[in-house]
Design an enzyme around this catalytic site. Structure first.
Site, PDB file in Angstrom:
ATOM      1  N   LYS A 194     -61.635 -58.262  28.707  1.00 36.51           N
ATOM      2  CA  LYS A 194     -62.683 -57.356  29.183  1.00 36.51           C
ATOM      3  C   LYS A 194     -62.308 -56.563  30.435  1.00 36.51           C
ATOM      4  O   LYS A 194     -63.166 -56.139  31.203  1.00 36.51           O
ATOM      5  CB  LYS A 194     -64.010 -58.104  29.441  1.00 36.51           C
ATOM      6  CG  LYS A 194     -64.503 -58.967  28.326  1.00 36.51           C
ATOM      7  CD  LYS A 194     -64.409 -58.324  26.968  1.00 36.51           C
ATOM      8  CE  LYS A 194     -65.322 -57.141  26.760  1.00 36.51           C
ATOM      9  NZ  LYS A 194     -65.014 -56.475  25.446  1.00 36.51           N
ATOM     10  N   THR A 195     -61.035 -56.353  30.639  1.00 39.13           N
ATOM     11  CA  THR A 195     -60.628 -55.586  31.821  1.00 39.13           C
ATOM     12  C   THR A 195     -60.061 -54.226  31.451  1.00 39.13           C
ATOM     13  O   THR A 195     -59.630 -53.464  32.308  1.00 39.13           O
ATOM     14  CB  THR A 195     -59.555 -56.359  32.626  1.00 39.13           C
ATOM     15  OG1 THR A 195     -58.473 -56.660  31.739  1.00 39.13           O
ATOM     16  CG2 THR A 195     -60.101 -57.626  33.232  1.00 39.13           C
ATOM     17  N   GLY A 196     -59.978 -53.947  30.145  1.00 39.58           N
ATOM     18  CA  GLY A 196     -59.412 -52.666  29.702  1.00 39.58           C
ATOM     19  C   GLY A 196     -58.089 -52.872  28.971  1.00 39.58           C
ATOM     20  O   GLY A 196     -57.297 -51.931  28.819  1.00 39.58           O
ATOM     21  N   TYR A 203     -74.779 -50.971  27.642  1.00 43.78           N
ATOM     22  CA  TYR A 203     -75.697 -52.102  27.843  1.00 43.78           C
ATOM     23  C   TYR A 203     -76.310 -51.991  29.237  1.00 43.78           C
ATOM     24  O   TYR A 203     -75.773 -51.275  30.098  1.00 43.78           O
ATOM     25  CB  TYR A 203     -74.996 -53.450  27.662  1.00 43.78           C
ATOM     26  CG  TYR A 203     -73.635 -53.581  28.324  1.00 43.78           C
ATOM     27  CD1 TYR A 203     -73.518 -53.809  29.705  1.00 43.78           C
ATOM     28  CD2 TYR A 203     -72.462 -53.500  27.569  1.00 43.78           C
ATOM     29  CE1 TYR A 203     -72.277 -53.947  30.294  1.00 43.78           C
ATOM     30  CE2 TYR A 203     -71.224 -53.630  28.163  1.00 43.78           C
ATOM     31  CZ  TYR A 203     -71.130 -53.858  29.523  1.00 43.78           C
ATOM     32  OH  TYR A 203     -69.910 -53.975  30.117  1.00 43.78           O
ATOM     33  N   SER A 262     -69.385 -58.324  31.266  1.00 45.30           N
ATOM     34  CA  SER A 262     -68.882 -57.619  30.083  1.00 45.30           C
ATOM     35  C   SER A 262     -68.595 -58.619  28.962  1.00 45.30           C
ATOM     36  O   SER A 262     -68.881 -58.362  27.782  1.00 45.30           O
ATOM     37  CB  SER A 262     -67.614 -56.846  30.458  1.00 45.30           C
ATOM     38  OG  SER A 262     -66.982 -56.356  29.321  1.00 45.30           O
ATOM     39  N   GLY A 270     -66.204 -50.208  25.634  1.00 41.78           N
ATOM     40  CA  GLY A 270     -66.996 -49.215  26.364  1.00 41.78           C
ATOM     41  C   GLY A 270     -68.399 -49.173  25.810  1.00 41.78           C
ATOM     42  O   GLY A 270     -68.907 -48.099  25.480  1.00 41.78           O
ATOM     43  N   ARG A 271     -68.976 -50.358  25.677  1.00 38.39           N
ATOM     44  CA  ARG A 271     -70.329 -50.456  25.105  1.00 38.39           C
ATOM     45  C   ARG A 271     -71.382 -49.954  26.087  1.00 38.39           C
ATOM     46  O   ARG A 271     -71.162 -49.950  27.298  1.00 38.39           O
ATOM     47  CB  ARG A 271     -70.657 -51.924  24.807  1.00 38.39           C
ATOM     48  CG  ARG A 271     -70.019 -52.456  23.592  1.00 38.39           C
ATOM     49  CD  ARG A 271     -70.729 -53.727  23.167  1.00 38.39           C
ATOM     50  NE  ARG A 271     -69.986 -54.307  22.061  1.00 38.39           N
ATOM     51  CZ  ARG A 271     -69.007 -55.173  22.225  1.00 38.39           C
ATOM     52  NH1 ARG A 271     -68.668 -55.578  23.428  1.00 38.39           N
ATOM     53  NH2 ARG A 271     -68.361 -55.635  21.180  1.00 38.39           N
ATOM     54  N   THR A 313     -57.443 -53.321  25.835  1.00 39.30           N
ATOM     55  CA  THR A 313     -57.277 -52.572  24.584  1.00 39.30           C
ATOM     56  C   THR A 313     -56.917 -51.122  24.878  1.00 39.30           C
ATOM     57  O   THR A 313     -56.084 -50.524  24.169  1.00 39.30           O
ATOM     58  CB  THR A 313     -58.578 -52.632  23.740  1.00 39.30           C
ATOM     59  OG1 THR A 313     -59.089 -53.947  23.815  1.00 39.30           O
ATOM     60  CG2 THR A 313     -58.346 -52.256  22.307  1.00 39.30           C
TER      61      THR A 313
HETATM   62  P1  A3P Z   1     -67.135 -52.712  28.284  1.00 39.75           P
HETATM   63  O1  A3P Z   1     -67.148 -52.621  26.806  1.00 39.75           O
HETATM   64  O2  A3P Z   1     -67.865 -53.893  28.789  1.00 39.75           O
HETATM   65  O3  A3P Z   1     -67.488 -51.445  28.990  1.00 39.75           O
HETATM   66  P2  A3P Z   1     -60.891 -55.174  26.779  1.00 39.75           P
HETATM   67  O4  A3P Z   1     -60.220 -54.191  25.934  1.00 39.75           O
HETATM   68  O5  A3P Z   1     -59.902 -55.893  27.684  1.00 39.75           O
HETATM   69  O6  A3P Z   1     -61.738 -56.131  26.026  1.00 39.75           O
HETATM   70  O7  A3P Z   1     -61.798 -54.447  27.775  1.00 39.75           O
HETATM   71  C1  A3P Z   1     -62.896 -53.692  27.351  1.00 39.75           C
HETATM   72  C2  A3P Z   1     -63.315 -52.850  28.494  1.00 39.75           C
HETATM   73  O8  A3P Z   1     -62.365 -51.842  28.718  1.00 39.75           O
HETATM   74  C3  A3P Z   1     -64.589 -52.098  28.274  1.00 39.75           C
HETATM   75  O9  A3P Z   1     -65.611 -52.960  28.706  1.00 39.75           O
HETATM   76  C4  A3P Z   1     -64.424 -50.861  29.113  1.00 39.75           C
HETATM   77  O10 A3P Z   1     -65.215 -50.873  30.260  1.00 39.75           O
HETATM   78  C5  A3P Z   1     -62.981 -50.868  29.536  1.00 39.75           C
HETATM   79  N1  A3P Z   1     -62.236 -49.619  29.354  1.00 39.75           N
HETATM   80  C6  A3P Z   1     -61.356 -49.133  30.224  1.00 39.75           C
HETATM   81  N2  A3P Z   1     -60.829 -47.994  29.762  1.00 39.75           N
HETATM   82  C7  A3P Z   1     -61.392 -47.753  28.572  1.00 39.75           C
HETATM   83  C8  A3P Z   1     -61.237 -46.719  27.624  1.00 39.75           C
HETATM   84  N3  A3P Z   1     -60.422 -45.688  27.825  1.00 39.75           N
HETATM   85  N4  A3P Z   1     -61.970 -46.793  26.517  1.00 39.75           N
HETATM   86  C9  A3P Z   1     -62.821 -47.813  26.329  1.00 39.75           C
HETATM   87  N5  A3P Z   1     -62.979 -48.823  27.194  1.00 39.75           N
HETATM   88  C10 A3P Z   1     -62.278 -48.796  28.306  1.00 39.75           C
END
Ligand code: A3P
Length: 934
Positions: free
Chosen positions: A663-665, A886, A761, A883-884, A667
């Site tokens: 959940k830090t980005g 909520y 998150s 990038g949900r 993906t």
């Molecule tokens: P949220 O969905 O809570 O906003 P991970 O991939 O480690 O699970 O992390 C998901 C988080 O990546 C998302 O948390 C979002 O805030 C963040 N994020 C950072 N850059 C992003 C991007 N370009 N597109 C989508 N999410 C991104």
């Protein structure tokens, strides 16, 4: 009588308290000289008798008689030369068939060998209530981290799996207690002088600890620059004399320190080194543990009133009646083998039994290739008879002993007629031995790229065994050259299970051949892999001339050397030998009979043997922590690469890892990296969605081949980069150790955001995935769940909160990887300025040519995040789960989490500064400052 002999007799008299029944040659010492002199004397006597008889017989000599005597002599000489030629020339089979092995048994007639039954039950345990208050751990003070003796001590501790902490003496003391428990059971000083001259404050603290917890001290007197005569050890009623040259060591049978070590024998010969320190105590607290005789003239303090040399105390025990602390002081390091045993006994005694090694030693001797060998090197009937009678003698020493014969049926009857007769004799004695399957044709299993072929060959060996009535149910097998066991060739494990129902095997390759003391076991696919010991005999060492270093070296190995120590330090010993070691000079019989006798002479160990499957079970009962394998990189070990399938390549392993946390980005980073034409990620896993999650879960047990199967073979490995992203690696307890074992050169990328935000998150992520706990409880309820809450709630709480203790997890990674291998991304920056971040990531990874992210990423208003540019109007963003939308975290939860993470965030700031980060991330400053305000 020559003077040197007279002197030796004098020295013998000095040692009248010790038994002289065992006389192993420690070096070419005085025993050899004495024997030579005796031979000389015997020879001279024989010559004079002959001469006398000749003179007498000359009186009856006539020409006819003279000629007939001459004729007889010439005929005898010719016959003798012909016989010698045939016996000595290996080309003629008669030579080795009739020749008795040239190695006479080692001279060992110590009392332990004549006792019908050794009484082993009365060895002291040294157990006391202290075990409740002290940990079984040694605190080892060294002069520097490079000092030789310190390293020797540490290696001995590792070999015996004794836990220890090393500290450089002179600094402040490490913390000695934890709550009311002592953290160390014995304090060892590599240099005794450093203990004696410690500053008052530290010394008082240490003494107090030793007295309060009943902890003892071991000290090694250092090699001194100058000759000290009767010099007092600072603060103690004991004196030393240094730079001594000694011989003939013996132990004090009355000492209560001796447990593993057996007193009663004398180690005859020169002691290694000429800088021994001997102790002259002046208080009843001291009792000698080991003594020796001088090798040179003695200074006055060591000569008695009658002019005779006293026994010189080389190791002394301090009973603690002088100052309340028990000690054992060594007058020399671990160069003398007996000191290694004494150190182990001293540790048991001084730790009041807390550090204690069992006295059972299991010995299994495998003869790997019982039918494999060149003509002329194989077993003949007399060798088989010798094998059987040696086995009987070994059984008298090692309860339950049987030689364990490994067969490759294809080579049965491939010798000369006589060698084939030897094998027939073996077949008559099938039941006298244990048997295990090798490969049918002795082919190394890693060379089979086709499972069916491997299985077929295994079946051929099984058919052979069935035909010959060789038992097939041992559950044990060894592969030729141990190939396929480690590094693992999965086909081998599969076929072993299917054809032979193998439950246990052994190898000397895990984790590496050297150093031997670090060999360990593991379990893979329910097959127990045991460490195997080398005894120094290989297929080519079948004649003593071929033994590296000759007989002297072999005897050294036996008499206190590596082989002997292997038996003493390893509770379970599986030795590898080959058929050729049992024919020819029968070196294996000589070696094992001798070393086991030596073990009986010098130790109180119980020698036992049992079936391999039972050995495996015992091993993992003793060392359950070894069950899990640690996969290393086969390309990092030149021996491993040789027994690894040619179809495999280490280039199929990642160059860097994106380790999370979740959940830090991660993906977003993964997708940005994958846009680079020279960067390839792993293929997706069907089981774990997109991540492989190899290092942290059950997947690890699937093995290296499974992991490598996820990576494409790079077309050009110097310009292409492979990576894997598994966000749960970050906080996985085992992950850094496992990852480092396989990918020590890998680079690591981690992303950090506010741990409070990360927790929230994660909670939202779980809700979106329909997790019932997350749906039923508010975020506040989750993070405040107590230990009495229901299990699923506690689990969710932990998964929300624990990964956010960033500093703790990063420190764990940094114990394995250097800081230069770690790159920390500020997750907020990744979100708002991904182009800058990706540029620095590329720089860190040294990726060329750099990819221009500015032309490939664009902020997507609808998504609210940066996405990949497809064309002027179109972007490709991450899916809905990233990038949900909520609601914002409630203030109460935020404040609570900021407080919860306060100490971890403070530690993180320190860590970042230590790692050279100039800028502390905004979210970190904010989390900390918000906490200050409240
Ligand atoms: P949220 O969905 O809570 O906003 P991970 O991939 O480690 O699970 O992390 C998901 C988080 O990546 C998302 O948390 C979002 O805030 C963040 N994020 C950072 N850059 C992003 C991007 N370009 N597109 C989508 N999410 C991104």
């Amino acid at each position: 009588m020559p003077s040197d002999y007279a002197a030796d007799d004098g020295h013998e008299a000095l040692l009248e308290t010790c038994s002289d029944s065992t006389r192993p040659h420690l070096a070419s010492g005085w025993v050899g000289a004495k024997n030579r002199w005796r031979k000389r004397q015997d020879g001279q006597r024989w010559l004079s008798v002959c001469w006398h008889r000749l003179v007498q017989s000359c009186r009856f000599l006539t020409t006819r008689r003279f000629l007939s005597v001459l004729l007889v002599l010439i005929t005898m000489s010719i016959t003798y030369n012909i016989v010698i030629f045939y016996f000595e020339n290996p080309v003629f089979p008669i030579s080795s068939a009739w020749k008795e092995p040239r190695l006479l048994p080692l001279q060992m007639t110590c009392s332990a060998l004549t006792e019908t039954r050794r009484n082993l039950s009365k060895q002291p345990e040294h157990r006391s209530m202290a075990k409740l208050r002290i940990d079984a751990k040694v605190l080892l003070f060294v002069e520097t981290i490079y000092s030789r003796l310190g390293r020797d001590i540490a290696e001995l501790l590792v070999h015996n799996r004794i836990k220890y902490k090393v500290d450089v003496v002179g600094k402040s003391l490490p913390v000695l207690t934890n709550l009311d428990k002592g953290k160390f059971a014995v304090i060892v000083f590599e240099n005794l002088t450093k203990y004696l001259t410690m500053d008052n404050w530290n010394r008082e603290l240490l003494d107090k600890y030793c007295r309060e917890y009943g902890v003892g001290v071991v000290g090694f007197h250092p090699v001194s620059e100058e000759v000290l005569i009767g010099s007092q050890l600072k603060g103690f009623p004991i004196f030393v004399h240094t730079k001594m040259n000694l011989k003939n060591a013996a132990l004090n049978p009355a000492s209560n320190v001796l447990r593993l070590t057996r007193a009663g024998e004398t180690a005859w010969g020169n002691l290694p080194g000429n800088d021994w320190t001997v102790f002259a105590p002046n208080h009843s607290t001291y009792e000698p543990l080991e003594w020796a005789s001088p090798n040179s003239e003695l200074p006055s303090p060591f000569v008695s009133d009658h002019g005779a040399a006293r026994l010189l105390y080389t190791v002394v025990q301090d009973h603690g009646t002088y100052d309340g602390i028990q000690r054992v002081l060594f007058g020399s390091g671990l160069g003398f083998w007996l000191h290694r045993l004494l150190l182990l006994d001293a540790l048991t005694h001084l730790s009041q039994g807390q550090i204690s090694l069992g006295l059972n030693r299991y010995v299994l001797i495998d003869i790997d290739d019982i039918f494999v060998g060149e003509k002329g090197t194989r077993l003949k009937p007399p060798d088989v008879e010798a094998l059987l009678s040696s086995q009987k003698r070994l059984q008298a020493m090692v309860s339950g002993f049987k030689f364990n014969l490994g067969f490759s049926g294809m080579y049965f009857h491939h010798g000369t007629d006589e060698e084939n007769a030897g094998e027939d004799l073996l077949m008559e004695h099938i039941d006298d031995f244990s048997w295990f399957s090798h490969m049918w044709n002795h082919k190394q299993p890693h060379l089979y790229d086709n499972y069916t072929h491997l299985e077929m060959d295994m079946k051929l060996n099984k058919n052979f065994a069935t035909e010959k009535n060789i038992p097939t149910d041992s559950g044990y097998s060894v592969a030729p050259h141990h190939a396929g066991v480690y590094p693992v060739h999965e086909y081998l494990y599969e076929a072993w299970k299917k054809v032979w129902n193998v439950k246990v095997t052994s190898t000397e390759e895990y984790p590496h051949l050297r150093p031997a003391r670090l060999r360990r076991g593991f379990i893979h696919r329910n097959i127990m892999v045991l460490p195997r010991q080398t005894c120094g005999l290989f297929t080519h060492t079948y004649l003593i001339e071929k033994y590296p270093g000759g007989r002297e070296k072999l005897d050294e190995n036996i008499q206190g050397g590596e082989l002997f120590q292997s038996i003493v330090f390893n509770p379970i010993n599986i030795f590898m030998t080959h058929m050729s070691n049992y024919g020819n000079d029968r070196l294996a019989l000589y070696t094992f009979e001798s070393v086991l006798k030596f073990t009986q002479c010098w130790t109180n160990l119980r020698l036992l043997s049992t079936l391999p499957v039972e050995l495996g079970e015992k091993y993992f009962q003793m060392f359950p922590e070894e069950e899990d394998p640690i996969w290393g990189n086969p390309c990092d070990d030149s021996r491993h690469i040789k027994t690894w399938s040619h179809n495999k390549t280490c280039q199929q392993l990642p160059n860097f890892l994106v380790i999370g946390p979740q959940k830090t980005g991660t993906t977003a980073l993964y997708s940005f990296l994958s846009m680079h034409p020279n960067i390839n990620s792993n293929l997706n896993s069907i089981d774990t969605f997109e991540e492989i999650q190899f290092f942290n879960g059950k997947n690890y047990y699937r093995g290296l081949d499974w992991y490598m199967g996820f990576f494409p073979v790079p077309i050009n490995s110097s310009s292409q980069y492979l990576f894997e992203k598994s966000a749960t690696y970050f906080d996985g307890e085992q992950v850094p150790k496992r990852a480092h074992a396989l990918l020590p050169q890998a680079k690591l990328v981690t992303i950090l955001i506010s741990p409070a935000k990360r927790a929230y998150s994660w909670y939202q992520h779980m809700r979106a995935h329909g997790d019932q706990v997350a749906l039923n409880y508010s975020f506040y309820e989750v993070i405040t769940a107590s230990e009495s809450s229901n299990r699923p709630l506690r689990d969710l709480r932990n998964r929300c909160l624990l990964p956010g203790k960033y500093s703790q997890h990063l420190e764990r990674w940094l114990t394995y990887y250097s800081s230069s291998q770690l790159f920390i991304i500020d997750g907020e920056e990744l979100r708002t300025a991904p182009v800058d971040v990706m540029n620095s990531v590329q720089k860190f990874l040294k990726i060329t040519p750099p990819f221009d992210y500015a032309t490939h990423l664009r902020f997507d208003k609808k998504k609210g995040f940066y996405c990949q540019i497809i064309n002027e109007d179109k972007t490709k963003c991450l899916g809905r789960s990233k990038g949900r939308k909520y609601p914002q975290m409630d203030e109460r939860s935020l404040k609570l989490l900021q407080r919860y993470y306060l100490s971890h965030n403070t530690a993180l700031v320190k860590l970042l500064k230590r790692l050279g980060h100039q800028n502390i991330p905004g979210w970190l400053k904010m989390d900390l400052s918000d906490t200050m305000v409240t």
